[in-house]
Motif scaffolding. Structure first.
Motif, PDB file in Angstrom:
ATOM      1  N   ASP A  27       0.936  -1.128   0.025  1.00 36.92           N
ATOM      2  CA  ASP A  27       0.025  -0.032   0.143  1.00 36.92           C
ATOM      3  C   ASP A  27       0.853   1.223   0.068  1.00 36.92           C
ATOM      4  O   ASP A  27       0.356   2.298  -0.117  1.00 36.92           O
ATOM      5  N   THR A 274      -0.237   2.483   6.087  1.00 41.56           N
ATOM      6  CA  THR A 274       0.550   2.537   4.478  1.00 41.56           C
ATOM      7  C   THR A 274       2.129   3.437   4.633  1.00 41.56           C
ATOM      8  O   THR A 274       2.752   4.223   5.453  1.00 41.56           O
ATOM      9  N   GLU A 305      -5.734  13.724   5.767  1.00 43.78           N
ATOM     10  CA  GLU A 305      -6.533  12.432   5.415  1.00 43.78           C
ATOM     11  C   GLU A 305      -7.900  12.838   5.288  1.00 43.78           C
ATOM     12  O   GLU A 305      -8.727  12.829   6.258  1.00 43.78           O
ATOM     13  N   LYS A 308     -11.547   9.692   1.098  1.00 45.24           N
ATOM     14  CA  LYS A 308     -10.848   8.964  -0.191  1.00 45.24           C
ATOM     15  C   LYS A 308     -10.114   9.104  -0.165  1.00 45.24           C
ATOM     16  O   LYS A 308      -9.765   9.065  -1.238  1.00 45.24           O
ATOM     17  N   ARG A 309      -9.070  10.121   0.559  1.00 41.17           N
ATOM     18  CA  ARG A 309      -8.409  10.929   0.023  1.00 41.17           C
ATOM     19  C   ARG A 309      -6.777  11.506   1.042  1.00 41.17           C
ATOM     20  O   ARG A 309      -7.739  11.145   1.612  1.00 41.17           O
ATOM     21  N   TYR A 329      -3.107  11.288  -2.785  1.00 39.32           N
ATOM     22  CA  TYR A 329      -3.194   9.973  -2.918  1.00 39.32           C
ATOM     23  C   TYR A 329      -4.730   9.159  -2.792  1.00 39.32           C
ATOM     24  O   TYR A 329      -5.785   9.876  -2.302  1.00 39.32           O
ATOM     25  N   ASP A 330      -5.134   8.756  -3.860  1.00 42.58           N
ATOM     26  CA  ASP A 330      -6.876   7.983  -4.558  1.00 42.58           C
ATOM     27  C   ASP A 330      -6.781   7.573  -3.466  1.00 42.58           C
ATOM     28  O   ASP A 330      -6.180   6.434  -4.529  1.00 42.58           O
ATOM     29  N   LYS A 331      -7.494   6.921  -3.035  1.00 46.08           N
ATOM     30  CA  LYS A 331      -7.657   5.295  -2.170  1.00 46.08           C
ATOM     31  C   LYS A 331      -8.089   4.639  -2.822  1.00 46.08           C
ATOM     32  O   LYS A 331      -7.574   3.197  -2.588  1.00 46.08           O
ATOM     33  N   GLU A 332      -9.093   4.756  -3.642  1.00 40.44           N
ATOM     34  CA  GLU A 332      -9.803   4.484  -4.554  1.00 40.44           C
ATOM     35  C   GLU A 332      -9.028   3.589  -5.821  1.00 40.44           C
ATOM     36  O   GLU A 332      -8.811   2.285  -5.917  1.00 40.44           O
ATOM     37  N   GLN A 334      -5.616   3.784  -5.619  1.00 40.88           N
ATOM     38  CA  GLN A 334      -4.360   4.061  -5.455  1.00 40.88           C
ATOM     39  C   GLN A 334      -3.198   4.414  -6.017  1.00 40.88           C
ATOM     40  O   GLN A 334      -2.584   4.050  -6.649  1.00 40.88           O
TER      41      GLN A 334
END
Length: 410
Positions: A27, A274, A305, A308-309, A329-332, A334
């Motif tokens: 991650d 992460t 944080e 979603k981002r 950083y776009d979590k969905e 990645q």
């Protein structure tokens, strides 16, 4: 309270503020690859809409040149000139001052507030070992005691009925950085000593100079660093208003200063959430504090944080070069996007001035204050802006107005 540190094959460095290079973590947020291909950062990468809220200007609500902001469900809190000002989150109406700075029983030493996510109570630090508590309407609710061994540089959050504090680096203080659980009576319930920072800092008599670098482009707010220069040629950098503890998705996140790893503090366990991979720009632990030959190394300074981002600020050349980058950083997806922080985030939602995030909420909002002088400068360079719709606030402000709060909504 049982404590387990699960490292997933990573090494937890106990050296002072030493970054870690965790490229192999699945991650990992890949700064190295993102900087090879910088891209324009846009507001739509943070959220779907933006609101502009002019903060009411009265003789009692004037916001100074230095400030910090925090948002709750219904309020915008601005800490400035030793006061914490409260504004309505929808209208910008000034609601009053929360507490006051002073030595009387209800006074605090620092106007920066910490907000309890469940009760919305505001906590302020009071020297030497207390927190002063108020509700969102400004009613005094008493004091909470701090254990004696917490330094005034603490950052804390809330774990149910307990307070979880990170205490550590300070000028001329032992670097016993650690996580500590305690109740409002100041009774220590447990700690995570695995995060301790052994070692003795330079004494006050070894300091040759101290200066401040306000890292964040565009506005006052987060991102600053205090630089302590020592007589032996080394240097220590301490963050200003850069959270090491924060809430996210029902969990508590923790990151030590300049460290590449974000930990998830959930229940009685600390797991790696992460990491940041800086690749060829990784700052070697043995070179921390050295000014020579470190200009190309990168450290992450600030993290905001949301569900979603993850927005972050990184700095290349911690001691000399001081070149800041913004990252999303776009979590969905990645995927990590990065660019020169001086450019800010382009407003592709209303086509207004660049956005420089300084605060966020668990609900996914990102916020900043737009100073009137900056607005005027941008308007001069961009004549003919239609002052209607979301930009109709431009008709309400003048050179004496308070800043405008801009909130990007998910």
């Amino acid at each position: 309270m049982k404590k387990t540190i699960i490292l997933g094959g990573l090494i937890l460095l106990l050296g002072s503020c030493a970054p870690q290079n965790n490229a192999g973590h699945p991650d990992a947020i890949d700064i190295a690859a993102s900087l090879e291909h910088p891209t324009e950062l846009k507001l739509s990468q943070l959220g779907k809409e933006i609101r502009y809220i002019p903060l009411e200007t009265t003789d009692s609500s004037l916001i100074g040149n230095s400030y910090s902001i925090k948002l709750s469900k219904d309020h915008i809190f601005v800490s400035t000139n030793g006061r914490c000002l409260s504004f309505d989150k929808q209208t910008g109406k000034y609601l009053g001052s929360i507490g006051h700075k002073g030595e009387d029983p209800q006074g605090y030493s620092n106007a920066n507030c910490f907000i309890h996510p469940r009760t919305n109570h505001l906590y302020f630090y009071r020297q030497p070992d207390n927190l002063v508590k108020y509700d969102a309407k400004g009613n005094y609710l008493g004091q909470a005691s701090l254990p004696q061994n917490i330094s005034p540089t603490l950052y804390f959050t809330f774990a149910d009925s307990l307070i979880l504090a990170h205490y550590g680096e300070g000028i001329g203080q032992p670097q016993a950085s650690a996580l500590l659980y305690f109740n409002e009576q100041g009774e220590v319930k447990d700690s995570l000593p695995e995060f301790a920072n052994p070692g003795d800092p330079m004494g006050m008599d070894q300091i040759s100079s101290i200066n401040v670098f306000k890292q964040l482009p565009g506005n006052a707010g987060i991102g600053g660093l205090i630089y302590i220069n020592y007589q032996n040629g080394t240097m220590t950098a301490l963050p200003i208003d850069q959270p090491s503890l924060w809430q996210s998705n029902g969990s508590i996140r923790f990151r030590k200063t300049f460290n590449d790893t974000i930990y998830d503090i959930k229940g009685h366990e600390a797991t790696v959430h992460t990491t940041f991979h800086t690749g060829q720009w990784h700052f070697p632990a043995e070179k921390m504090g050295q000014k020579e030959d470190t200009d190309n190394y990168i450290v992450v300074t600030t993290i905001l944080e949301t569900p979603k981002r993850l927005f972050f600020i990184s700095l290349q050349g911690l001691y000399n070069k001081k070149k800041p980058f913004y990252g999303i950083y776009d979590k969905e997806k990645q995927v990590t996007y990065m660019n020169d922080a001086n450019k800010g985030l382009a407003d592709d939602l209303t086509h207004f001035m660049p956005f420089y995030p300084t605060a966020c909420t668990e609900e996914g909002e990102y916020a900043t204050l737009l100073e009137i002088g900056k607005i005027d400068e941008w308007m001069d360079k961009n004549p003919g802006v239609v002052q209607e719709g979301k930009l109709s606030f431009l008709q309400e402000i003048n050179e004496d107005s308070n800043p405008v709060c801009a909130i990007v909504e998910p």
